[in-house]
Enzyme design. Structure first.
Site, PDB file in Angstrom:
ATOM      1  N   HIS A  58       0.840  -1.210   0.000  1.00 18.92           N
ATOM      2  CA  HIS A  58       0.000   0.000   0.000  1.00 18.92           C
ATOM      3  C   HIS A  58       0.872   1.257   0.000  1.00 18.92           C
ATOM      4  CE1 HIS A  58      -4.000   1.833   1.579  1.00 18.92           C
ATOM      5  NE2 HIS A  58      -3.382   2.641   0.747  1.00 18.92           N
ATOM      6  N   ARG A  62       2.836   8.934  -6.259  1.00 15.29           N
ATOM      7  CA  ARG A  62       2.490  10.287  -6.735  1.00 15.29           C
ATOM      8  C   ARG A  62       2.936  10.633  -8.151  1.00 15.29           C
ATOM      9  NH1 ARG A  62      -1.256  10.301  -3.153  1.00 15.29           N
ATOM     10  NH2 ARG A  62      -0.799  11.152  -1.089  1.00 15.29           N
ATOM     11  N   ASN A  92      -4.081   5.859  -7.769  1.00 20.55           N
ATOM     12  CA  ASN A  92      -4.724   7.192  -7.787  1.00 20.55           C
ATOM     13  C   ASN A  92      -3.736   8.304  -8.132  1.00 20.55           C
ATOM     14  OD1 ASN A  92      -3.440   6.914  -5.304  1.00 20.55           O
ATOM     15  ND2 ASN A  92      -4.945   8.138  -4.197  1.00 20.55           N
ATOM     16  N   HIS A 229      -6.016  -0.686   5.296  1.00 20.12           N
ATOM     17  CA  HIS A 229      -5.991   0.120   6.534  1.00 20.12           C
ATOM     18  C   HIS A 229      -7.209  -0.047   7.447  1.00 20.12           C
ATOM     19  CE1 HIS A 229      -8.141   2.552   3.655  1.00 20.12           C
ATOM     20  NE2 HIS A 229      -7.080   3.168   3.166  1.00 20.12           N
ATOM     21  N   ASN A 275      -6.733   9.232   6.312  1.00 21.01           N
ATOM     22  CA  ASN A 275      -8.007   8.578   6.065  1.00 21.01           C
ATOM     23  C   ASN A 275      -7.777   7.095   5.788  1.00 21.01           C
ATOM     24  OD1 ASN A 275     -10.670   8.150   5.616  1.00 21.01           O
ATOM     25  ND2 ASN A 275     -10.639   8.846   3.489  1.00 21.01           N
ATOM     26  N   ASP A 302       0.480   2.618   3.794  1.00 17.62           N
ATOM     27  CA  ASP A 302      -0.321   3.697   3.195  1.00 17.62           C
ATOM     28  C   ASP A 302       0.540   4.958   3.062  1.00 17.62           C
ATOM     29  OD1 ASP A 302      -2.343   5.200   2.080  1.00 17.62           O
ATOM     30  OD2 ASP A 302      -3.599   5.243   3.871  1.00 17.62           O
TER      31      ASP A 302
END
Ligand SMILES: [Zn+2]
Length: 421
Positions: A58, A62, A92, A229, A275, A302
């Site tokens: 995870h 970027r 993402n 997570h 989050n 994460d």
């Protein structure tokens, strides 16, 4: 490349149930018996531990889209310094990794990383949760998993079809479990501290509802769903129940959810904003219990880099996420192993065989003939985390200045030393 001979190490190899002092050889990028190396560089590892290379399933790199915060090369260097030899790159990015071209671009950029970068593709087009991504062609392009991390498919009918296609193509699903109608507008955990501080909360049920949905779909379709997570008490309880019934679900915990709580937010430091949010002490204790009893089988960071400019705004407006690659092992070793929650082989399993199992990688071990992806650490070294020394391009960590025990001293990928303290 010269052969390597590691001598006198404590070798921990969870897949083969090994925890013993010994030697290990490396030749032509592969693990070999110590007796088989020729003209090797000898490295004495007395007092040190040698394990299979850590895997982080995870990670946000970027690139493309936000190379100010991180690139594949700098994120890869941070991973190497953290003892990771393989990392799974979340999709993402901008543009998102939902096409064959985007996966090819990542595989190309991955050549600049010292560690293996495994691509993860979006399960829905653009991660928007409205239409299924081309799962078959993404698989052909080399993805190891599907995820819409950062977002979550809200339409259960669509999710059902995604899980069916994932099963047909043999791709595991890594899900960011969040009901967006319940989480909308929240910036921290909904509880005593959100009331005291006057921030909008994200209720625990936002996560628990989707974990429940995923358990039912995994059972119905008989395909693996991994919960990213995991952060709340009832999430752990639901996962424990599902696994006791043989439903093919797994879960990961991050170092920050295992070590911090929502009370930290009274400092108004945006490095405590992530989050899912930091939860209550009761949730944290339940997560630790889930780690100890094997309900949670994976540690994942994460790793979510943000520039200082992005994070240095009011708490309400700051982006979610912190970096984690360079602190994960030391934090977990300090808080879980030295405090007696789990033993060292258990932690190593959660950073090697556990994530390998989620990805469907067979025999992730130190067996001769396997690629020489190795992590070496000193379990006794105490040090203070200094984020100014990080290889990551970003500094958004709440752990700067924290004292920890256990330091990565060498990382080896395909027989090549990619990090050395
Ligand atoms: Zn996420």
């Amino acid at each position: 490349m010269k052969d390597l001979l590691f001598k006198n190490a404590r070798i921990i190899d969870p897949v083969r149930n090994v925890d013993a002092k010994g030697d290990l050889g490396v030749s032509n990028g592969l693990i070999v018996e110590a007796s088989e190396v020729k003209d090797a560089t000898v490295i004495d590892l007395s007092g040190k531990v040698l394990t299979p290379g850590f895997i982080d399933i995870h990670v946000h790199l970027r690139q493309p889209g936000n190379s100010d915060a991180e690139t594949v090369a700098t994120g890869g260097a941070a991973a190497a310094a953290g003892g990771f030899t393989s990392i799974v790159a979340m999709p993402n990015t901008k543009p998102p990794a939902d096409t064959v071209g985007a996966i090819e671009l990542l595989r190309n950029m991955a050549k600049k990383s010292p560690v293996k970068v495994l691509p993860c593709g979006n399960m829905s087009v653009g991660g928007q949760g409205e239409a299924m991504a081309g799962i078959g062609s993404l698989k052909e392009a080399g993805i190891v998993a599907l995820s819409d991390d950062g977002r979550c498919v809200q339409n259960h009918g669509l999710m059902r079809h995604i899980v069916e296609y994932a099963k047909a193509f043999g791709v595991p699903i890594l899900d960011h479990c969040e009901d967006s109608s319940l989480a909308a507008g929240g910036v921290m955990h909904e509880g005593k501290w959100s009331v005291l501080l006057g921030f909008n909360g994200i209720p625990a049920a936002a996560e628990e509802l989707i974990i429940t949905r995923n358990v039912l779909l995994a059972q119905e379709i008989n395909w693996r769903i991994h919960m990213q997570h995991v952060s709340t008490r009832e999430s752990v309880n639901i996962l424990r129940y599902a696994r006791s019934r043989g439903i093919p679900v797994t879960g990961e915990a991050t170092p920050h959810h295992l070590t911090l709580t929502d009370e930290c937010i009274k400092k108004f430091d945006t490095n405590y904003k992530m989050n899912p949010p930091l939860r209550s002490e009761e949730d944290r204790q339940a997560l630790i219990a889930g780690v100890a009893d094997g309900t949670i089988t994976v540690i994942a960071t994460d790793h979510a880099p943000h520039t200082a400019t992005a994070k240095e705004v009011e708490f309400d407006h700051a982006p979610f996420g912190i970096i984690g690659l360079e602190t994960a092992f030391a934090l977990c070793h300090t808080e879980l192993v030295t405090k007696g929650v789990i033993d060292l082989p258990h932690l190593i399993r959660m950073m090697t065989a556990g994530p390998a199992e989620v990805l469907g990688l067979e025999d992730y071990s130190l067996r001769p003939g396997r690629p020489a992806d190795l992590t070496i650490f000193d379990p006794a070294e105490e040090y203070v985390i200094d984020s100014s020394k990080f290889f990551s391009k970003s500094r958004n960590t709440p752990f700067n200045g924290r004292s920890v025990i256990g330091r990565i001293i060498m990382t080896v990928v395909d027989g090549k030393v990619v990090y050395q303290k």
